[in-house]
Design a protein around this motif. Sequence first.
Motif, PDB file in Angstrom:
ATOM      1  N   TYR A   1       1.014  -1.289  -0.282  1.00 36.39           N
ATOM      2  CA  TYR A   1       0.349   0.049  -0.238  1.00 36.39           C
ATOM      3  C   TYR A   1       0.782   1.476  -0.492  1.00 36.39           C
ATOM      4  O   TYR A   1       1.639   1.303   0.654  1.00 36.39           O
ATOM      5  CB  TYR A   1      -0.935   0.242   0.792  1.00 36.39           C
ATOM      6  CG  TYR A   1      -1.848  -1.080   1.774  1.00 36.39           C
ATOM      7  CD1 TYR A   1      -3.362  -0.996   0.982  1.00 36.39           C
ATOM      8  CD2 TYR A   1      -1.290  -2.501   2.123  1.00 36.39           C
ATOM      9  CE1 TYR A   1      -4.182  -2.248   1.525  1.00 36.39           C
ATOM     10  CE2 TYR A   1      -2.485  -3.102   1.928  1.00 36.39           C
ATOM     11  CZ  TYR A   1      -3.910  -3.257   1.508  1.00 36.39           C
ATOM     12  OH  TYR A   1      -4.780  -4.033   1.927  1.00 36.39           O
ATOM     13  N   ALA A   2       0.441   2.358  -0.594  1.00 41.90           N
ATOM     14  CA  ALA A   2       0.986   3.603  -0.536  1.00 41.90           C
ATOM     15  C   ALA A   2       0.565   4.523   1.002  1.00 41.90           C
ATOM     16  O   ALA A   2      -1.048   4.045   1.265  1.00 41.90           O
ATOM     17  CB  ALA A   2       0.437   4.507  -1.682  1.00 41.90           C
ATOM     18  N   ILE A   3       1.266   5.140   1.323  1.00 42.71           N
ATOM     19  CA  ILE A   3       0.986   5.932   2.455  1.00 42.71           C
ATOM     20  C   ILE A   3       1.525   7.323   1.681  1.00 42.71           C
ATOM     21  O   ILE A   3       2.668   7.941   1.292  1.00 42.71           O
ATOM     22  CB  ILE A   3       1.612   5.273   3.447  1.00 42.71           C
ATOM     23  CG1 ILE A   3       1.866   3.885   3.764  1.00 42.71           C
ATOM     24  CG2 ILE A   3       1.267   6.201   4.625  1.00 42.71           C
ATOM     25  CD1 ILE A   3       3.158   4.273   5.334  1.00 42.71           C
ATOM     26  N   ALA A   4       0.048   8.264   1.695  1.00 45.43           N
ATOM     27  CA  ALA A   4       0.092   9.305   1.535  1.00 45.43           C
ATOM     28  C   ALA A   4       0.461  10.199   2.746  1.00 45.43           C
ATOM     29  O   ALA A   4       0.629   9.854   3.675  1.00 45.43           O
ATOM     30  CB  ALA A   4      -1.031  10.095   1.110  1.00 45.43           C
ATOM     31  N   PRO A   5       1.196  11.531   2.571  1.00 42.65           N
ATOM     32  CA  PRO A   5       1.716  12.433   3.554  1.00 42.65           C
ATOM     33  C   PRO A   5       0.865  12.744   4.553  1.00 42.65           C
ATOM     34  O   PRO A   5       0.534  12.955   5.277  1.00 42.65           O
ATOM     35  CB  PRO A   5       1.796  13.653   3.140  1.00 42.65           C
ATOM     36  CG  PRO A   5       2.722  13.244   1.594  1.00 42.65           C
ATOM     37  CD  PRO A   5       1.456  12.130   1.148  1.00 42.65           C
ATOM     38  N   ASP A   6      -0.449  12.565   3.951  1.00 40.06           N
ATOM     39  CA  ASP A   6      -1.694  13.403   5.228  1.00 40.06           C
ATOM     40  C   ASP A   6      -2.367  11.688   5.507  1.00 40.06           C
ATOM     41  O   ASP A   6      -3.480  11.832   6.641  1.00 40.06           O
ATOM     42  CB  ASP A   6      -3.342  13.577   4.738  1.00 40.06           C
ATOM     43  CG  ASP A   6      -3.533  12.594   2.987  1.00 40.06           C
ATOM     44  OD1 ASP A   6      -3.541  11.690   3.106  1.00 40.06           O
ATOM     45  OD2 ASP A   6      -4.616  13.606   2.383  1.00 40.06           O
ATOM     46  N   GLY A   7      -1.697  10.483   5.954  1.00 43.42           N
ATOM     47  CA  GLY A   7      -2.397  10.215   6.470  1.00 43.42           C
ATOM     48  C   GLY A   7      -3.109   9.042   5.798  1.00 43.42           C
ATOM     49  O   GLY A   7      -3.260   7.662   6.017  1.00 43.42           O
ATOM     50  N   TRP A   8      -3.723   8.998   4.431  1.00 44.13           N
ATOM     51  CA  TRP A   8      -4.028   8.516   3.485  1.00 44.13           C
ATOM     52  C   TRP A   8      -3.604   7.225   2.742  1.00 44.13           C
ATOM     53  O   TRP A   8      -2.378   7.521   2.585  1.00 44.13           O
ATOM     54  CB  TRP A   8      -4.496   8.992   2.327  1.00 44.13           C
ATOM     55  CG  TRP A   8      -5.441   8.327   1.591  1.00 44.13           C
ATOM     56  CD1 TRP A   8      -7.000   7.642   1.035  1.00 44.13           C
ATOM     57  CD2 TRP A   8      -4.619   7.055   0.184  1.00 44.13           C
ATOM     58  NE1 TRP A   8      -7.028   6.609   0.405  1.00 44.13           N
ATOM     59  CE2 TRP A   8      -6.156   6.653  -0.567  1.00 44.13           C
ATOM     60  CE3 TRP A   8      -3.652   6.969  -0.244  1.00 44.13           C
ATOM     61  CZ2 TRP A   8      -6.058   5.873  -1.527  1.00 44.13           C
ATOM     62  CZ3 TRP A   8      -3.620   6.342  -1.441  1.00 44.13           C
ATOM     63  CH2 TRP A   8      -4.145   5.256  -2.112  1.00 44.13           C
ATOM     64  N   ILE A   9      -4.246   5.925   3.233  1.00 41.10           N
ATOM     65  CA  ILE A   9      -3.477   4.462   2.860  1.00 41.10           C
ATOM     66  C   ILE A   9      -3.906   3.975   1.560  1.00 41.10           C
ATOM     67  O   ILE A   9      -5.180   3.483   2.188  1.00 41.10           O
ATOM     68  CB  ILE A   9      -3.316   3.576   4.267  1.00 41.10           C
ATOM     69  CG1 ILE A   9      -2.211   4.114   5.484  1.00 41.10           C
ATOM     70  CG2 ILE A   9      -3.002   2.098   3.424  1.00 41.10           C
ATOM     71  CD1 ILE A   9      -2.125   3.270   6.195  1.00 41.10           C
ATOM     72  N   GLY A  10      -3.989   3.808   0.034  1.00 43.55           N
ATOM     73  CA  GLY A  10      -4.382   3.058  -0.546  1.00 43.55           C
ATOM     74  C   GLY A  10      -3.940   2.738  -2.031  1.00 43.55           C
ATOM     75  O   GLY A  10      -2.451   2.025  -1.402  1.00 43.55           O
ATOM     76  N   ASP A  11      -3.981   2.363  -2.867  1.00 44.27           N
ATOM     77  CA  ASP A  11      -3.113   2.048  -4.513  1.00 44.27           C
ATOM     78  C   ASP A  11      -2.447   0.402  -3.612  1.00 44.27           C
ATOM     79  O   ASP A  11      -1.327   0.162  -3.578  1.00 44.27           O
ATOM     80  CB  ASP A  11      -2.446   3.080  -4.804  1.00 44.27           C
ATOM     81  CG  ASP A  11      -1.199   2.249  -5.558  1.00 44.27           C
ATOM     82  OD1 ASP A  11      -2.318   1.716  -6.317  1.00 44.27           O
ATOM     83  OD2 ASP A  11       0.209   2.247  -5.347  1.00 44.27           O
ATOM     84  N   ARG A  12      -3.913  -0.813  -2.840  1.00 45.37           N
ATOM     85  CA  ARG A  12      -2.926  -1.407  -2.875  1.00 45.37           C
ATOM     86  C   ARG A  12      -2.756  -2.506  -3.849  1.00 45.37           C
ATOM     87  O   ARG A  12      -3.487  -2.254  -4.980  1.00 45.37           O
ATOM     88  CB  ARG A  12      -4.822  -2.251  -2.425  1.00 45.37           C
ATOM     89  CG  ARG A  12      -4.335  -4.192  -2.075  1.00 45.37           C
ATOM     90  CD  ARG A  12      -5.231  -4.380  -0.986  1.00 45.37           C
ATOM     91  NE  ARG A  12      -5.764  -5.224  -1.623  1.00 45.37           N
ATOM     92  CZ  ARG A  12      -7.044  -6.337  -1.336  1.00 45.37           C
ATOM     93  NH1 ARG A  12      -7.025  -6.504   0.150  1.00 45.37           N
ATOM     94  NH2 ARG A  12      -7.637  -7.018  -2.317  1.00 45.37           N
ATOM     95  N   ARG A  13      -1.377  -2.780  -3.957  1.00 43.42           N
ATOM     96  CA  ARG A  13      -0.821  -3.364  -5.033  1.00 43.42           C
ATOM     97  C   ARG A  13      -0.744  -5.407  -4.743  1.00 43.42           C
ATOM     98  O   ARG A  13      -0.205  -5.554  -3.606  1.00 43.42           O
ATOM     99  CB  ARG A  13      -0.214  -3.171  -5.877  1.00 43.42           C
ATOM    100  CG  ARG A  13       0.092  -1.544  -6.443  1.00 43.42           C
ATOM    101  CD  ARG A  13       1.046  -1.474  -6.727  1.00 43.42           C
ATOM    102  NE  ARG A  13       0.895   0.459  -7.146  1.00 43.42           N
ATOM    103  CZ  ARG A  13       2.234   0.915  -7.432  1.00 43.42           C
ATOM    104  NH1 ARG A  13       3.103   0.142  -7.136  1.00 43.42           N
ATOM    105  NH2 ARG A  13       2.265   2.150  -7.481  1.00 43.42           N
ATOM    106  N   ARG A  14      -0.704  -6.078  -5.308  1.00 47.23           N
ATOM    107  CA  ARG A  14       0.411  -7.702  -5.043  1.00 47.23           C
ATOM    108  C   ARG A  14       1.430  -7.460  -5.076  1.00 47.23           C
ATOM    109  O   ARG A  14       2.131  -7.360  -6.291  1.00 47.23           O
ATOM    110  CB  ARG A  14      -0.568  -8.824  -5.666  1.00 47.23           C
ATOM    111  CG  ARG A  14      -0.189  -9.960  -5.725  1.00 47.23           C
ATOM    112  CD  ARG A  14      -0.769 -11.479  -6.327  1.00 47.23           C
ATOM    113  NE  ARG A  14      -2.171 -11.120  -5.904  1.00 47.23           N
ATOM    114  CZ  ARG A  14      -3.209 -11.861  -5.004  1.00 47.23           C
ATOM    115  NH1 ARG A  14      -2.741 -12.453  -4.048  1.00 47.23           N
ATOM    116  NH2 ARG A  14      -3.824 -12.294  -5.474  1.00 47.23           N
TER     117      ARG A  14
END
Length: 299
Positions: free
Chosen positions: A178-191
């Motif tokens: 997962y990507a972690i954005a500077p604002d704390g958002w966690i997403g962009d899930r990749r296998r």
Amino acid sequence: MSDAPSIERLGEVLTDLGECPLWDAAAARLWLMDCRRGTILRMDPRTGECERVVEVPPPAGSFAFNADGRLVVALKEEVALVDPATGAIERLARIDDSHPHLRLNDGTALADGSFVVGTMHPFREPGEPPLGGLYRLSPDGTFVRFDRGYGVANGPRTGPIDGRLGGCDSAAQAVWSYAIAPDGWIGDRRRFVDTGPHGSAPDGCCFDTEGGLWTALVRAGALARFAPDGRLTHRIALPLAHPTAPCFGGPDFTDLFVTSIRDSGRLKADGPLDGAVLRVRGAGPFRGYPPPVCRLGAR
């Protein structure tokens, strides 16, 4: 690997469900948890001496260091701060779902001081989706679920190269990123990798400074290292049935410490080293780095 690593037992401790090894560089001590008993332990690798630090209501999932000296602990359905000196518990957040077979499991501190933790929901009916998911508890107290569908969440850790969060679903034999954005958002899930071809689900994990992910192959009695592109680069057979989690430690972060299972309630083994803590040396030209520290709660 051209040379076989050195593997030794650390002390005499035997855990039912050893998990969450963390290296305390300032004190040169290894911390770990016996999740089934709710006991947090601290070991001196030089002597093998082990002490009980604190006990929490079992079953517990994981813990992390907090900046104020307390421990962030994943209890069955709550995240709490626990004072290791007094045992006092301050509950911070609770998941919305509740089920006899659902509980919080593995977790980790992030660089921004937050705590990421996932759930496990085994023993489901055929076709029944798992409850829970992956959650982030931020320093301001915000508690959000950022992903769902995990049967058994394990090993969330952040990589040193790209800062992405690696997380295992042991039930699916998969490691996600997962990507972690500077604002704390966690997403962009990749296998990231499937461990099924390697004969086991992944369990706990850690990264080395080159971005390699090390995970315990819990049903294969081995550690595996995957390069940043997902290639298997190293596999180390261990003298026990069910390793659970590795971490780097020691004076220069080149030792690998590994926890294991004797009786988790689902997995059992009765060999002389099952449930023990191992130290692996000479696992290649790799080293780890200090774990982040949470900054939760206020005093």
